[in-house]
Design a protein around this motif. Structure first.
Motif, PDB file in Angstrom:
ATOM      1  N   ASP A 124     -15.398   2.174  -3.548  1.00 36.01           N
ATOM      2  CA  ASP A 124     -14.669   2.210  -2.281  1.00 36.01           C
ATOM      3  C   ASP A 124     -13.384   3.011  -2.475  1.00 36.01           C
ATOM      4  O   ASP A 124     -12.678   2.816  -3.467  1.00 36.01           O
ATOM      5  N   ARG A 125     -13.072   3.899  -1.543  1.00 33.36           N
ATOM      6  CA  ARG A 125     -11.871   4.724  -1.692  1.00 33.36           C
ATOM      7  C   ARG A 125     -10.575   3.968  -1.415  1.00 33.36           C
ATOM      8  O   ARG A 125      -9.496   4.502  -1.597  1.00 33.36           O
ATOM      9  N   GLY A 126     -10.677   2.723  -0.968  1.00 34.20           N
ATOM     10  CA  GLY A 126      -9.501   1.860  -0.945  1.00 34.20           C
ATOM     11  C   GLY A 126      -8.582   2.010   0.246  1.00 34.20           C
ATOM     12  O   GLY A 126      -7.355   1.847   0.120  1.00 34.20           O
ATOM     13  N   GLU A 127      -9.154   2.253   1.421  1.00 37.20           N
ATOM     14  CA  GLU A 127      -8.318   2.390   2.616  1.00 37.20           C
ATOM     15  C   GLU A 127      -7.510   1.130   2.904  1.00 37.20           C
ATOM     16  O   GLU A 127      -6.391   1.213   3.430  1.00 37.20           O
ATOM     17  N   GLU A 128      -8.066  -0.026   2.571  1.00 38.87           N
ATOM     18  CA  GLU A 128      -7.353  -1.275   2.864  1.00 38.87           C
ATOM     19  C   GLU A 128      -6.050  -1.396   2.072  1.00 38.87           C
ATOM     20  O   GLU A 128      -5.180  -2.193   2.420  1.00 38.87           O
ATOM     21  N   PHE A 129      -5.903  -0.580   1.026  1.00 35.26           N
ATOM     22  CA  PHE A 129      -4.690  -0.639   0.208  1.00 35.26           C
ATOM     23  C   PHE A 129      -3.696   0.475   0.537  1.00 35.26           C
ATOM     24  O   PHE A 129      -2.735   0.678  -0.197  1.00 35.26           O
ATOM     25  N   ARG A 130      -3.936   1.174   1.635  1.00 37.31           N
ATOM     26  CA  ARG A 130      -2.955   2.177   2.046  1.00 37.31           C
ATOM     27  C   ARG A 130      -1.611   1.510   2.343  1.00 37.31           C
ATOM     28  O   ARG A 130      -1.547   0.402   2.878  1.00 37.31           O
ATOM     29  N   ASN A 131      -0.558   2.214   1.998  1.00 38.87           N
ATOM     30  CA  ASN A 131       0.818   1.733   2.181  1.00 38.87           C
ATOM     31  C   ASN A 131       1.122   0.510   1.328  1.00 38.87           C
ATOM     32  O   ASN A 131       2.067  -0.229   1.611  1.00 38.87           O
ATOM     33  N   LEU A 132       0.326   0.301   0.277  1.00 47.54           N
ATOM     34  CA  LEU A 132       0.622  -0.715  -0.732  1.00 47.54           C
ATOM     35  C   LEU A 132       0.837  -0.008  -2.061  1.00 47.54           C
ATOM     36  O   LEU A 132       0.098   0.917  -2.408  1.00 47.54           O
ATOM     37  N   ALA A 133       1.833  -0.437  -2.796  1.00 44.50           N
ATOM     38  CA  ALA A 133       2.043   0.115  -4.131  1.00 44.50           C
ATOM     39  C   ALA A 133       0.822  -0.179  -4.997  1.00 44.50           C
ATOM     40  O   ALA A 133       0.148  -1.204  -4.804  1.00 44.50           O
ATOM     41  N   PRO A 134       0.493   0.701  -5.944  1.00 48.20           N
ATOM     42  CA  PRO A 134      -0.636   0.421  -6.837  1.00 48.20           C
ATOM     43  C   PRO A 134      -0.550  -0.955  -7.509  1.00 48.20           C
ATOM     44  O   PRO A 134      -1.589  -1.593  -7.728  1.00 48.20           O
ATOM     45  N   ALA A 135       0.641  -1.411  -7.803  1.00 45.36           N
ATOM     46  CA  ALA A 135       0.797  -2.728  -8.411  1.00 45.36           C
ATOM     47  C   ALA A 135       0.251  -3.811  -7.490  1.00 45.36           C
ATOM     48  O   ALA A 135      -0.450  -4.737  -7.927  1.00 45.36           O
ATOM     49  N   ALA A 136       0.566  -3.715  -6.196  1.00 42.40           N
ATOM     50  CA  ALA A 136       0.071  -4.696  -5.226  1.00 42.40           C
ATOM     51  C   ALA A 136      -1.420  -4.519  -4.996  1.00 42.40           C
ATOM     52  O   ALA A 136      -2.163  -5.495  -4.827  1.00 42.40           O
ATOM     53  N   GLY A 140      -4.732  -7.163  -5.218  1.00 44.13           N
ATOM     54  CA  GLY A 140      -5.759  -7.318  -4.199  1.00 44.13           C
ATOM     55  C   GLY A 140      -7.151  -7.086  -4.738  1.00 44.13           C
ATOM     56  O   GLY A 140      -8.091  -7.813  -4.404  1.00 44.13           O
ATOM     57  N   MET A 141      -7.305  -6.086  -5.590  1.00 46.27           N
ATOM     58  CA  MET A 141      -8.616  -5.802  -6.183  1.00 46.27           C
ATOM     59  C   MET A 141      -9.107  -6.967  -7.029  1.00 46.27           C
ATOM     60  O   MET A 141     -10.256  -7.410  -6.914  1.00 46.27           O
ATOM     61  N   THR A 142      -8.242  -7.432  -7.915  1.00 44.89           N
ATOM     62  CA  THR A 142      -8.669  -8.491  -8.836  1.00 44.89           C
ATOM     63  C   THR A 142      -9.013  -9.769  -8.079  1.00 44.89           C
ATOM     64  O   THR A 142      -9.911 -10.506  -8.500  1.00 44.89           O
ATOM     65  N   ALA A 143      -8.343 -10.006  -6.959  1.00 47.44           N
ATOM     66  CA  ALA A 143      -8.667 -11.178  -6.139  1.00 47.44           C
ATOM     67  C   ALA A 143     -10.072 -11.056  -5.544  1.00 47.44           C
ATOM     68  O   ALA A 143     -10.708 -12.066  -5.229  1.00 47.44           O
ATOM     69  N   GLN A 144     -10.549  -9.830  -5.379  1.00 46.32           N
ATOM     70  CA  GLN A 144     -11.892  -9.568  -4.856  1.00 46.32           C
ATOM     71  C   GLN A 144     -12.916  -9.349  -5.974  1.00 46.32           C
ATOM     72  O   GLN A 144     -14.042  -8.942  -5.709  1.00 46.32           O
ATOM     73  N   ASN A 145     -12.524  -9.582  -7.211  1.00 48.52           N
ATOM     74  CA  ASN A 145     -13.378  -9.333  -8.379  1.00 48.52           C
ATOM     75  C   ASN A 145     -13.809  -7.873  -8.438  1.00 48.52           C
ATOM     76  O   ASN A 145     -14.968  -7.544  -8.687  1.00 48.52           O
ATOM     77  N   ALA A 166      -9.884  12.760   2.452  1.00 50.11           N
ATOM     78  CA  ALA A 166      -9.575  13.278   3.782  1.00 50.11           C
ATOM     79  C   ALA A 166      -8.129  12.960   4.131  1.00 50.11           C
ATOM     80  O   ALA A 166      -7.463  12.180   3.442  1.00 50.11           O
ATOM     81  N   SER A 167      -7.647  13.561   5.199  1.00 52.67           N
ATOM     82  CA  SER A 167      -6.275  13.339   5.628  1.00 52.67           C
ATOM     83  C   SER A 167      -6.015  11.851   5.853  1.00 52.67           C
ATOM     84  O   SER A 167      -6.780  11.172   6.547  1.00 52.67           O
ATOM     85  N   ASN A 168      -4.952  11.336   5.240  1.00 54.16           N
ATOM     86  CA  ASN A 168      -4.592   9.916   5.303  1.00 54.16           C
ATOM     87  C   ASN A 168      -5.662   9.004   4.710  1.00 54.16           C
ATOM     88  O   ASN A 168      -5.647   7.798   4.952  1.00 54.16           O
ATOM     89  N   ARG A 169      -6.561   9.576   3.936  1.00 55.61           N
ATOM     90  CA  ARG A 169      -7.601   8.804   3.247  1.00 55.61           C
ATOM     91  C   ARG A 169      -7.655   9.265   1.788  1.00 55.61           C
ATOM     92  O   ARG A 169      -8.722   9.521   1.240  1.00 55.61           O
TER      93      ARG A 169
END
Length: 220
Positions: A124-136, A140-145, A166-169
């Motif tokens: 997954d390209r991780g759109e749900e983590f946009r505007n989140l620092a990689p640390a955060a 989120g990833m580890t909580a989803q295994n 893609a743009s903003n993705r």
């Protein structure tokens, strides 16, 4: 209209054919048939691992055939990437110092198979983590295994699915680190893919963090 069923064998063949068309065998210093033979054992394992996963989209793909830097360096592979429907080749950000890239290794949480190629699932390209620092995003990833992608895996994604960038993705590759606060990322610059880096603690509205299932299947 009935949706066409996802065929993992056809998908594997399609990914392999694309790598061949792009010139991966020559970059690896081997004939086409030798390159195909090298990764052929992964075909059946791709079918098994993709069971139950949906057909690929620009945002999420069931599996990737990942070629590693053990076989072909990062920059030659990057130069074979383009944006969907475009022709300008991908390039490396000038802020990477000379001989910097080899220092970015997979983080200890990943069990990346040794060797020239392997499979990665449910990417997954991780759109749900946009505007989140990689640390955060890591939390989120580890909580989803799930676990983040490496540079090799990010290159595989945009090589096999150019529409994934893609743009903003765009997306960070938190799975590759070099011991400091930098995180590699793929974004768009000058109409082409660009491999750069951002900071582990800094968010960007246009940058998510790509992830996948934890298991990676190698040739052994």
């Amino acid at each position: 209209m009935t949706e066409t069923p996802f065929d993992a064998e056809t998908e594997f063949d399609s990914q392999l054919d694309r790598l061949v068309r792009l010139g991966y065998p020559a970059l690896a210093g081997m004939p086409e048939n030798a390159f195909r033979d090298l990764v052929a054992p992964l075909r059946a394992r791709a079918v098994d691992g993709a069971a139950g996963l949906p057909a690929p989209t620009d945002a999420r793909v069931p599996f990737l055939l990942v070629v590693t830097r053990d076989l072909i360096g990062v920059e030659p592979r990057l130069e074979l990437t383009t944006l969907a429907g475009k022709r300008k080749p991908g390039f490396l950000d000038r802020h990477y110092a000379e001989d910097d890239l080899p220092r970015f290794d997979p983080i200890k949480e990943l069990e990346v198979p040794a060797g020239p190629a392997y499979l990665l699932f449910d990417v997954d390209r991780g759109e749900e983590f946009r505007n989140l620092a990689p640390a955060a995003a890591m939390e989120g990833m580890t909580a989803q295994n799930r676990l983040p992608l490496t540079i090799d895996e990010g290159l595989a994604l945009i090589t096999l699915y150019p529409g994934s960038l893609a743009s903003n993705r765009c997306f960070s590759l938190v799975g590759s680190r070099c011991g400091d606060k930098r995180v590699p990322a793929l974004w768009i610059s000058q109409g082409a893919p660009k491999l750069g880096w951002c900071w582990y603690g800094n968010p960007h509205t246009w940058l998510g963090s790509a992830s996948a299932r934890p298991e990676r299947i190698g040739l052994d």
